[in-house]
Enzyme design. Sequence first.
Site, mmCIF file in Angstrom:
data_model
loop_
_atom_site.group_PDB
_atom_site.id
_atom_site.type_symbol
_atom_site.label_atom_id
_atom_site.label_comp_id
_atom_site.label_asym_id
_atom_site.label_seq_id
_atom_site.Cartn_x
_atom_site.Cartn_y
_atom_site.Cartn_z
ATOM 1 C CG HIS A 39 -23.062 1.844 -69.446
ATOM 2 N ND1 HIS A 39 -23.845 1.145 -70.349
ATOM 3 C CD2 HIS A 39 -23.918 2.370 -68.535
ATOM 4 C CE1 HIS A 39 -25.119 1.248 -69.996
ATOM 5 N NE2 HIS A 39 -25.188 1.977 -68.901
ATOM 6 N NE ARG A 40 -15.000 -1.119 -70.253
ATOM 7 C CZ ARG A 40 -15.485 -2.339 -70.477
ATOM 8 N NH1 ARG A 40 -16.314 -2.886 -69.601
ATOM 9 N NH2 ARG A 40 -15.154 -3.006 -71.557
#
Length: 206
Positions: A39-40
């Site tokens: 996600h990051r």
Amino acid sequence: MNEKKILTTPISSEDLAGIKVGDIIYLNGHLVTCRDVAHRRLIEAGRELPVDVRGGAIFHAGPIVRPVEGQEGKFEMVSIGPTTSMRMEKFEKEFVEQTGVKLIIGKGGMGPNTEAACKEQKALHVVFPAGCAVLAATEVEEIEDHQWDDLGMPETLWVCRVKEFGPLIVSIDTEGNNLFENNKVEFNKKKARAYEEISKQVSFIK
């Protein structure tokens, strides 16, 4: 007996119409394990996801896999338990908008960012029961691909073909209704009534 509700990837918005919080569904087709670091990378680092999940499903999970004997580069699922979904909350709205994913699977509830994403993009957040990681592994027919292996086993994007993966309890529906938040409201109402009743019964105590 109600017929078992099974979604098959690719999932459309129309496929999700009428599914509400508290419903139990199952998944056929493909899901991709996708946790914090992935996600990051997408949101903060601006890196394109190397797996197309449009109309697909992601699983907040850090699985245990092992090599398939005699088949170089092939892996099989040993255990695949859900990770606490709230860890992805601050990324999930943008993640859904950018990827077009339709089904987010995890553990526990999520918050307003995910509610907004599910309502605006017509997606679902669903919960796989905790403590059933080995059962979940039996519902993975094959690991077809793996990407971002440099992240290590738990964070790698494992592309899995699944059959009747579940049970999955709908916690946020396409209207943004949130089962966990609704339950908190009901619990607090009951708690207030119980506190009031108990206070009456012990009012003689000084």
